[in-house]
Design an enzyme around this catalytic site. Structure first.
Site, PDB file in Angstrom:
ATOM      1  N   GLU A 125       1.338   3.808   2.978  1.00 53.81           N
ATOM      2  CA  GLU A 125       1.800   3.316   4.036  1.00 53.81           C
ATOM      3  C   GLU A 125       3.133   3.557   4.121  1.00 53.81           C
ATOM      4  O   GLU A 125       3.941   2.447   4.168  1.00 53.81           O
ATOM      5  CB  GLU A 125       1.093   1.847   4.462  1.00 53.81           C
ATOM      6  CG  GLU A 125      -0.313   1.858   4.915  1.00 53.81           C
ATOM      7  CD  GLU A 125      -1.034   0.589   4.423  1.00 53.81           C
ATOM      8  OE1 GLU A 125      -2.231   0.541   4.555  1.00 53.81           O
ATOM      9  OE2 GLU A 125      -0.185  -0.283   4.354  1.00 53.81           O
TER      10      GLU A 125
ATOM     11  N   HIS B  24       0.891  -1.142  -0.008  1.00 54.52           N
ATOM     12  CA  HIS B  24       0.106  -0.084  -0.038  1.00 54.52           C
ATOM     13  C   HIS B  24       1.005   1.258   0.038  1.00 54.52           C
ATOM     14  O   HIS B  24       1.666   1.337   1.051  1.00 54.52           O
ATOM     15  CB  HIS B  24      -0.781  -0.033   1.369  1.00 54.52           C
ATOM     16  CG  HIS B  24      -1.874  -1.167   0.986  1.00 54.52           C
ATOM     17  ND1 HIS B  24      -2.166  -2.057   2.375  1.00 54.52           N
ATOM     18  CD2 HIS B  24      -2.752  -1.624   0.091  1.00 54.52           C
ATOM     19  CE1 HIS B  24      -3.317  -2.684   1.827  1.00 54.52           C
ATOM     20  NE2 HIS B  24      -3.174  -2.840   0.736  1.00 54.52           N
TER      21      HIS B  24
ATOM     22  N   HIS C   6       2.902  -3.079   7.021  1.00 58.76           N
ATOM     23  CA  HIS C   6       1.799  -2.194   6.780  1.00 58.76           C
ATOM     24  C   HIS C   6       1.866  -1.204   7.588  1.00 58.76           C
ATOM     25  O   HIS C   6       2.663  -1.197   8.720  1.00 58.76           O
ATOM     26  CB  HIS C   6       0.330  -2.944   6.907  1.00 58.76           C
ATOM     27  CG  HIS C   6       0.062  -3.955   5.480  1.00 58.76           C
ATOM     28  ND1 HIS C   6      -0.791  -3.508   4.485  1.00 58.76           N
ATOM     29  CD2 HIS C   6       0.798  -4.974   5.228  1.00 58.76           C
ATOM     30  CE1 HIS C   6      -0.752  -4.458   3.391  1.00 58.76           C
ATOM     31  NE2 HIS C   6       0.076  -5.492   4.132  1.00 58.76           N
TER      32      HIS C   6
ATOM     33  N   GLU D  90       1.441  -4.349  11.334  1.00 56.77           N
ATOM     34  CA  GLU D  90       0.788  -2.732  11.316  1.00 56.77           C
ATOM     35  C   GLU D  90       1.321  -1.808  12.157  1.00 56.77           C
ATOM     36  O   GLU D  90       1.399  -1.980  13.380  1.00 56.77           O
ATOM     37  CB  GLU D  90      -0.639  -2.874  11.536  1.00 56.77           C
ATOM     38  CG  GLU D  90      -1.369  -3.996  10.868  1.00 56.77           C
ATOM     39  CD  GLU D  90      -2.121  -3.311   9.651  1.00 56.77           C
ATOM     40  OE1 GLU D  90      -1.900  -2.249   9.258  1.00 56.77           O
ATOM     41  OE2 GLU D  90      -2.720  -4.168   8.647  1.00 56.77           O
TER      42      GLU D  90
HETATM   43 ZN   LIG Z   1      -1.632  -1.785   4.507  1.00 54.46          ZN
END
Ligand SMILES: [Zn+2]
Length: 1101
Positions: free
Chosen positions: A840, A837, A934, A1019
């Site tokens: 990010e 992504h 992420h 994350e």
């Molecule tokens: Zn992500």
């Protein structure tokens, strides 16, 4: 006993009995009145005796008794009364006595007083009233007694309770009760205020029904309500009647839930009336409820605007080799040309908004939580990892080349040749600087790349010399010399822009000051100090010249020819702490009022476009010195349009991801031409998420070129008056997944600039471009020692023509002995990836920390290299990163939803990364750990998502046999270790539940198809931490890189744990950490799960 007699005599209601009853009840009443609170007569008994009684005095006596009884003992007695059917009896009495003409006023008064008392305690009150036919009795009484305040009050109180039932509300509306209430409510007067208050409450409840709201509009009552509100606002100077004023607003609020109501409100000049009255209320804190409700009404009625764009499709176009048959991209392409996709008939959604009286809105967080429970995978077949061989081995054999360490003949290549291995010997495939190395792309032949096309007709700008003429640091030759960047010819030369920085000494000092070794409190007794790579220490790994070289080989759809200074100079973590920004009370409200002002005073609005990607000559702005200059035409830049709305306020519009019409969140743009010391307000007006950490302490990032050349090249958290709220720009249903009536959100922040003639940059998070990655990878080579095995391959080429690097890092074999070669080849694999992504960017900083730790000289790093072979794809979505996308690749799709069936043409990086893993599974070398890095936009801390059958079953309540739940608990070990050693990491935020919506993410597919038990998404917060050492601080690159390093240390500990092959050890670990107690592991997991259930979980992975 007395009451027993009463029951008998009431049945026939004979005169003699009635006489008795009268006497008896009078006696009881007297008794109760004289004994007061000591009367312990159970209330309920009294009720059963009044049925069918026709003697008014007897009934009255009983009602008095009840009234006395129910008044004492608070609500408990009322509860008993209700539970014994008292309400129904009261309604029966009401009904039977209403037939007498005229009905006894005293009786009606007593009955209604009692009903009012009971009504709020009886959940079925409304239904009982309707079924018994009592609604009309009360309504008629009200109609006949409009001037009789004494009787009117209890009747209205009862009516108020009736109206809270939505069916009753409609039926009462039909009987003219809405009109009736409008007859009662009146202009300011000190008389009968309690009557007025109750009438308004009833009216407010009635108007929740859309038919009633329509009735009120048709009856022309919206201007009446506004006039009344204004009258009370003007006359109630001592604010004694807040509730009446609020009641009037609540009625307006409910009427404006329907489109017709909003129209009537606007026509009656409601915006101006409420805006002006609210502005007068603002200084008095106790009037906040009025201001908040007014603001809610005004926001709802604010005419929906279209975004100031010709289309919501990205300003840049990229022609895909083929358009997928279905999905969002197909939809986008099938849209007829010329269709206005910016707005549609979206105002027909009569959404009833929650009455948010508080300053923030997080209504959607709640929603997320609820939907997440529906999302849990409940199909046991899907929950059990089923290794999927994928493609046949013959096809996968081509990937063997990426694993040459598993077959390389070190005897010949390394040890016999030169005695020691050399860097060159092991890195035949460096990251290519140009397209000359395309031959390493295994898919080159089968996936011809189409040349990218751009929407603009301008020819590609020459890449050299690099144009940096957007930077005009000084036009005034009298300012201090060292700040000058010569730009007389419009092309600043790079050498003057770079080093040595004029205040090189300062940098040296600052670096020395910044140098720090973060030591880990190492409980397991690794006995070493972890030298966390500090950005300052690592600035040698940043080289502006190399960066520019890398930019030349980077392919962007808009063919960018400029370089943003922050990427060029690099970033050194500030030495000061950056705590979460405390939110000042009322910020959101005042920002919203400023927005409403635009409608009230339209002549004050400039509406001057100062930057616009949709015009081919962008940016062409006449420079009158009155406006800021904007630019984002550089790698990862994202700004589509800037509109000056007031002298120091700008609306900014972000560009959609390429081949998409939404995903606006990431931003990165340049600002110049500012005035020093002036506060500017910036509004990003097309955000899509319903809430943001910008409401919870997060600030934007700013980089000043003047600061950089003064020796402080760094991104700093900045901005005051930050908030994030729903605005009045309509979101087309085309971009909102078919949902109509949605709005965009505004992120607003204010800031001032310290330096004259500065060039500043703003970003959503610390930028980390694809060119930065390539520079960094080339610099990593310099860290190579004879003991380190580092190989850089090109995994494949992206749609946009950028190469996707693949790294292999491990330790060289200790010697060329068979034993050592064998140990080398048999090391377990660790597979890491990041940045699928593009928005990010924090994931890239964590990856940077991991890579630098792995290439480090510490004993821990050597042990780690000796323990594992690392396979790393540091950027899964280079095209998205280059082009400033937030979420997608050039195919307009979220690549982390393509793992189940990646298309080799449209999703090459995913297709080939998955193939690498499939190849490994085929040769029985599936990795021990897979982790995809992420960033998380709505939660604090760093945490992991993993996959567990058991925890999914527990949370979903599906029935499963114990054999279904046989599961190795190893998946919890790594996050557990991380929570012990990494201060930013929070075990409480981790989840190991498999969701349906995530079934095509890397984590779930690698777990299910490749059979990797320890398959994770890690994350990292974009905001900061709310626990541990960094509690209350915003996250910076130092903490992110530290996280990456600590991930490595955790892997080393994991090695020791798994080496023991004994889960007793793991149990001990869990026990001591979670709750120094005797909980079993299962209990621990359950406990943390239970806690987790109460937390919100985002839909992002
Ligand atoms: Zn992500």
């Amino acid at each position: 006993m007395l009451l027993g007699q009463l029951e008998k005599i009431n049945g026939e209601a004979m005169v003699r009995d009635a006489e008795t009853a009268r006497q008896v009840t009078a006696k009881i009443l007297h008794l109760i009145q004289t004994q007061g609170e000591s009367a312990h007569t159970p209330t309920c008994h009294a009720t059963s005796y009044s049925v069918n009684t026709r003697d008014v005095q007897t009934i009255l006596n009983i009602l008095y008794i009840l009234s006395e009884l129910l008044t004492v003992g608070k609500g408990r007695r009322v509860g008993v009364f209700v539970s014994k059917g008292g309400t129904g009896i009261l309604f029966q009495i009401l009904l039977s006595n209403s037939k007498e003409l005229p009905p006894s006023e005293e009786l009606m008064l007593q009955l209604h007083s009692l009903l009012a008392k009971v009504g709020s305690k009886d959940r079925k009150f409304g239904v009982k009233a309707r079924l018994s036919g009592a609604l009309n009795v009360t309504v008629n009484l009200v109609k006949q007694n409009l001037q009789n305040a004494k009787l009117l009050l209890p009747c209205l109180q009862v009516l108020r309770v009736y109206s809270t039932n939505s069916v009753n509300a409609i039926s009462l509306g039909k009987n003219g009760v809405v009109e009736l209430m409008f007859k009662i409510i009146a202009p300011y007067s000190k008389k009968n205020t309690s009557l007025l208050k109750v009438a308004l409450d009833a009216l407010g409840a009635l108007l929740k029904s859309k038919t009633n709201a329509r009735r009120a509009v048709d009856g022309g009552h919206v201007p009446v309500l506004l006039a009344l509100y204004l009258d009370w606002h003007r006359n109630d100077t001592r604010h004694r009647h807040m509730l009446i004023r609020k009641g009037l607003l609540v009625s307006l609020r409910n009427i404006t839930n329907i489109k017709l109501g909003r129209k009537a409100f606007l026509e009656a000049d409601g915006m101006r009336i409420l805006y002006n009255s609210s502005t007068e209320c603002l200084p008095v804190r106790t009037l906040d409820p009025l201001v908040n409700t007014s603001s809610l009404i005004m926001r709802k009625c604010f005419p929906k605007n279209r975004l100031p764009l010709p289309t919501i499709k990205s300003a840049f176009q990229y022609q895909l080799p083929h358009v997928p048959a279905a999905g969002p991209v197909a939809q986008l392409y099938s849209q007829p040309p010329g269709v206005d996709d910016v707005v549609d008939e979206s105002d027909d959604n009569d959404e009833t908004e929650a009455d948010t009286e508080n300053d923030t809105e997080n209504e959607e967080d709640e929603k997320d939580h609820h939907t997440s429970n529906d999302d849990i995978e409940t199909d046991l077949n899907k929950l059990h990892p089923k290794k999927n061989p994928g493609r046949p081995f013959e096809e996968l054999r081509v990937y063997e080349r990426f694993f040459s360490e598993l077959s390389e003949d070190f005897q010949v290549i390394l040890f016999l040749k030169n005695g020691i291995p050399t860097a060159q010997a092991l890195s035949p495939k460096r990251v290519p600087m140009s397209s000359s190395q395309e031959d390493v792309n295994p898919t080159k032949g089968q996936n011809p790349q189409l040349p990218p096309s751009t929407s603009t007709s301008t020819p590609p700008a020459p890449l050299t010399p690099l144009q940096l003429d957007t930077i005009h640091l000084s036009k005034d030759q009298n300012t201090k010399d060292e700040a000058h960047i010569p730009s007389t010819d419009g092309h600043a030369t790079l050498s003057t822009l770079t080093r040595p920085p004029p205040q090189g000494q300062t940098i040296e000092q600052e670096l020395a000051h910044v140098l720090e070794c973060v030591s880990l409190d190492d409980e397991a007794g690794e006995g070493a100090v972890l030298e966390v790579p500090d950005t300052a220490l690592l600035l040698p790994l940043h080289d502006p010249d190399v960066y520019v070289e890398m930019v030349k080989g980077t392919h962007s759809v808009p063919q960018y020819a400029e370089v943003a200074y922050p990427d060029y100079f690099g970033h050194i973590t500030p030495t000061f702490r950056e705590p979460h920004q405390e939110r000042v009370y009322g910020v959101q409200r005042s920002k919203i009022f400023q927005d409403i002002e635009r409608l009230i005073h339209p002549n004050d609005i400039l509406d001057k476009v100062v930057y616009d990607l949709d015009i081919p000559s962008c940016p062409v702005i006449e420079d009158d010195g009155e406006s800021l200059k904007f630019n984002s035409q550089f790698e990862s830049g994202n700004l589509r349009k800037a509109i000056q709305v007031r002298k120091y306020e700008y609306d900014l519009v972000l560009n959609s991801d390429i081949n998409s019409n939404h995903y606006h969140q990431w931003f990165y743009f340049e600002v110049s031409g500012m005035r020093v010391g002036t506060t500017y307000r910036f509004n990003i007006i097309n955000c899509e998420k319903s809430n943001s950490q910008f409401n919870y302490g997060m600030q934007v990032l700013m980089y000043s070129v003047q600061e950089a050349i003064s020796g402080r090249p760094r991104w700093v958290r900045t901005g005051t008056d930050i908030c994030y709220y729903k605005n009045h720009f309509a979101r087309s249903s085309i971009a909102a997944g078919g949902q109509k009536g949605k709005s965009y959100y505004t992120l607003t922040f204010s800031t001032s600039f310290r330096h004259k003639d500065d060039v500043c940059y703003f970003a959503y998070h610390y930028p980390y471009t694809y060119s930065t990655l390539k520079m960094h990878l080339s610099k990593l080579e310099a860290l190579r020692t004879p003991q380190i095995y580092l190989r850089q391959d090109v995994l494949c080429e992206t749609l946009g023509g950028n190469s996707c690097p693949l790294l292999t890092i491990t330790a060289m074999p200790e010697s060329n002995s068979n034993d050592h070669i064998c140990q080398f080849r048999n090391r377990p694999l660790i597979f890491l990836s990041a940045r699928v992504h593009p928005g990010e960017t924090n994931a890239s900083w964590v990856m940077k920390g991991t890579l630098e730790f792995l290439m480090g000289t510490s004993p821990l790093a050597s042990s780690l290299r000796e323990a594992y072979i690392f396979k790393i794809v540091p950027m899964l979505n280079p095209d998205g990163v280059v082009n400033g996308n937030h979420r997608c690749s050039l195919s307009g799709e979220d690549l982390n939803r393509q793992w189940q069936n990646p298309n080799p043409e449209l999703h090459p990086t995913i297709y080939h990364t998955k193939s690498l893993l499939q190849y490994l599974a085929h040769i029985q070398r599936a990795p021990l750990v897979f982790c995809d890095y992420h960033g998380h936009s709505r939660k604090k801390n760093v945490f992991m998502y993993g996959c567990s059958v058991k925890e999914t079953v527990w949370q979903s309540n599906i029935s499963a046999t114990s054999s279904d739940l046989q599961e190795d608990l190893g998946y919890r070990a790594l996050p557990k270790i991380l929570s012990q050693i990494a201060p930013a990491f929070s075990m409480a935020s981790c989840s190991f539940v498999v969701e349906r919506s995530k079934e095509s993410t890397a984590r779930v597919v690698v777990w299910r198809e490749i059979g990797v038990q320890r398959s994770y998404t890690m994350e990292s917060t974009l905001c900061g931490c709310d626990q541990g050492k960094y509690k209350g601080l915003q996250i910076g690159t130092r903490e992110l890189e530290e996280m990456g390093a600590q991930f490595c240390v955790a892997l080393l500990r994991l090695k020791r744990l798994t080496g023991l092959r004994n889960h007793q050890h793991l149990l001990d670990l869990e026990k001591t950490q979670v709750h120094k107690s005797m909980y079993t592991l299962d209990e621990c997991i359950k406990r943390s799960l239970m806690m987790y259930i109460f937390r919100t979980r985002s839909s992002l992975s």
